[in-house]
Design a protein around this motif. Structure first.
Motif, PDB file in Angstrom:
ATOM      1  N   TYR A   9      34.249  44.889  41.592  1.00 26.17           N
ATOM      2  CA  TYR A   9      35.703  44.969  41.501  1.00 26.17           C
ATOM      3  C   TYR A   9      36.118  45.888  40.359  1.00 26.17           C
ATOM      4  O   TYR A   9      37.041  46.695  40.485  1.00 26.17           O
ATOM      5  CB  TYR A   9      36.309  43.579  41.275  1.00 26.17           C
ATOM      6  N   GLU A  13      38.291  49.339  40.612  1.00 25.29           N
ATOM      7  CA  GLU A  13      39.508  49.531  39.825  1.00 25.29           C
ATOM      8  C   GLU A  13      39.408  50.782  38.959  1.00 25.29           C
ATOM      9  O   GLU A  13      40.342  51.589  38.904  1.00 25.29           O
ATOM     10  CB  GLU A  13      39.748  48.309  38.941  1.00 25.29           C
ATOM     11  N   SER A  23      44.448  51.856  43.982  1.00 25.80           N
ATOM     12  CA  SER A  23      43.547  50.823  43.463  1.00 25.80           C
ATOM     13  C   SER A  23      43.846  49.473  44.109  1.00 25.80           C
ATOM     14  O   SER A  23      42.931  48.759  44.541  1.00 25.80           O
ATOM     15  CB  SER A  23      43.685  50.718  41.944  1.00 25.80           C
ATOM     16  N   THR A  24      45.130  49.108  44.192  1.00 27.45           N
ATOM     17  CA  THR A  24      45.497  47.821  44.784  1.00 27.45           C
ATOM     18  C   THR A  24      45.048  47.758  46.237  1.00 27.45           C
ATOM     19  O   THR A  24      44.526  46.747  46.702  1.00 27.45           O
ATOM     20  CB  THR A  24      47.021  47.604  44.708  1.00 27.45           C
ATOM     21  N   HIS A  26      42.544  49.336  47.662  1.00 26.72           N
ATOM     22  CA  HIS A  26      41.090  49.178  47.737  1.00 26.72           C
ATOM     23  C   HIS A  26      40.659  47.764  47.334  1.00 26.72           C
ATOM     24  O   HIS A  26      39.708  47.214  47.900  1.00 26.72           O
ATOM     25  CB  HIS A  26      40.397  50.208  46.843  1.00 26.72           C
ATOM     26  N   LEU A  27      41.359  47.173  46.356  1.00 27.89           N
ATOM     27  CA  LEU A  27      41.000  45.821  45.937  1.00 27.89           C
ATOM     28  C   LEU A  27      41.335  44.800  47.022  1.00 27.89           C
ATOM     29  O   LEU A  27      40.602  43.824  47.219  1.00 27.89           O
ATOM     30  CB  LEU A  27      41.725  45.465  44.631  1.00 27.89           C
ATOM     31  N   ALA A  30      38.690  45.130  49.460  1.00 24.74           N
ATOM     32  CA  ALA A  30      37.453  44.535  48.932  1.00 24.74           C
ATOM     33  C   ALA A  30      37.450  43.023  49.114  1.00 24.74           C
ATOM     34  O   ALA A  30      36.401  42.418  49.383  1.00 24.74           O
ATOM     35  CB  ALA A  30      37.298  44.891  47.456  1.00 24.74           C
ATOM     36  N   GLU A  31      38.620  42.403  48.966  1.00 21.57           N
ATOM     37  CA  GLU A  31      38.713  40.953  49.134  1.00 21.57           C
ATOM     38  C   GLU A  31      38.373  40.523  50.556  1.00 21.57           C
ATOM     39  O   GLU A  31      37.952  39.385  50.790  1.00 21.57           O
ATOM     40  CB  GLU A  31      40.115  40.477  48.764  1.00 21.57           C
ATOM     41  N   ARG A  47      43.627  41.018  40.358  1.00 26.89           N
ATOM     42  CA  ARG A  47      43.617  42.428  40.756  1.00 26.89           C
ATOM     43  C   ARG A  47      44.608  43.266  39.958  1.00 26.89           C
ATOM     44  O   ARG A  47      44.491  44.488  39.921  1.00 26.89           O
ATOM     45  CB  ARG A  47      43.885  42.559  42.260  1.00 26.89           C
TER      46      ARG A  47
END
Length: 273
Positions: A9, A13, A23-24, A26-27, A30-31, A47
């Protein structure tokens, strides 16, 4: 295993916060792939707060340019140009400050999903290609030439990044390019603008988390710390890369990347993944 996921993570970031690819977004993606053993409330806060590590990288790399005081007795104590830069940063921060407080909860409830991320990745990917194809000779080639009005307009572009998948750096870079700023100038201003915006967003999320009566477990505190440190280290490399990249290249590769990733995510959604 959970710490390895946390490090991942932080890496995401650190890379995506500064490159204009969200970034948000992709995060959030990722979740969907990484099963973290934490509550939805913690992950929503997590995040955002890990951005603090990324902020520290900017402060470290640009400290001489951002520190408004001079310790050299042979020079004036206050650096006027630096104060002027900070005032422009604050002006550009106002739209996000006001609208962020008003719509933060609504955005969390309605737009934090991978479909929104995919659509915005594609939309701004196309926008990058359009803007770069119509590029004219820059009229703002130094940060000192950026006016307060232009800073405010870039600030309104930044507000669009409240929609996940947009990219804060992506929105401000597009706005700056349309205003006639050179790629190095708008990239650097985007870095500086991140300091108050990301710090404020992180503080707001943490305060709301605690105000809701939620507390941190030992594992959650460790996860935050590990992710922040990782984001800091990776951000240093990502910032240096982007600064060197924009001196010789345009932003089209990032536009194509966004379009491809967004298309893949939409296709996966349609296929039921």
């Amino acid at each position: 295993m959970e710490y390895l996921k946390t490090i991942l993570y932080g890496i995401i970031e650190g890379i995506t916060e500064w490159l204009p690819i969200s970034s948000t977004g992709h995060l959030i993606l990722a979740e969907k792939l990484l099963d973290m053993p934490y509550s939805d409330e913690f992950m929503s806060m997590f995040r955002v707060v890990i951005q603090l590590g990324a902020i520290l990288a900017v402060v470290l790399l640009y400290f001489p340019k951002l520190w408004p005081f001079c310790t050299d007795p042979a020079k004036k104590f206050v650096k006027k140009d630096t104060w002027t830069l900070w005032f422009k940063i604050l002006v550009a921060t106002l739209p996000a400050l006001v609208l962020g407080l008003l719509f933060d909860d609504w955005l969390d409830a309605h737009l934090y999903n991978y479909i929104t991320v995919a659509v915005m990745l594609i939309l701004y990917g196309v926008l990058f290609l359009v803007v770069e194809n119509r590029r004219r000779t820059p009229t703002v080639t130094d940060l000192s030439q950026l006016s307060y009005k232009q800073a405010l307009v870039i600030g309104f572009w930044q507000v669009l990044a409240m929609i996940p998948g947009t990219s804060r750096s992506g929105a401000t870079i597009v706005g700056g390019l349309l205003l006639g700023a050179s790629r190095p100038v708008v990239t650097e201003f985007t870095f500086f603008l991140a300091i108050p915006v990301m710090f404020g967003a992180s503080l707001l999320k943490a305060v709301k988390y605690l105000a809701a009566g939620l507390t941190f477990t030992g594992g959650e505190v460790t996860a935050l710390a590990v992710a922040c440190v990782t984001a800091f280290l990776v951000s240093v490399a990502a910032i240096k890369f982007l600064v060197g990249f924009v001196k010789k290249h345009d932003f089209k590769p990032f536009g194509w990347y966004r379009i491809v990733l967004g298309t893949v995510v939409l296709a996966a959604a349609l296929l039921g993944f």
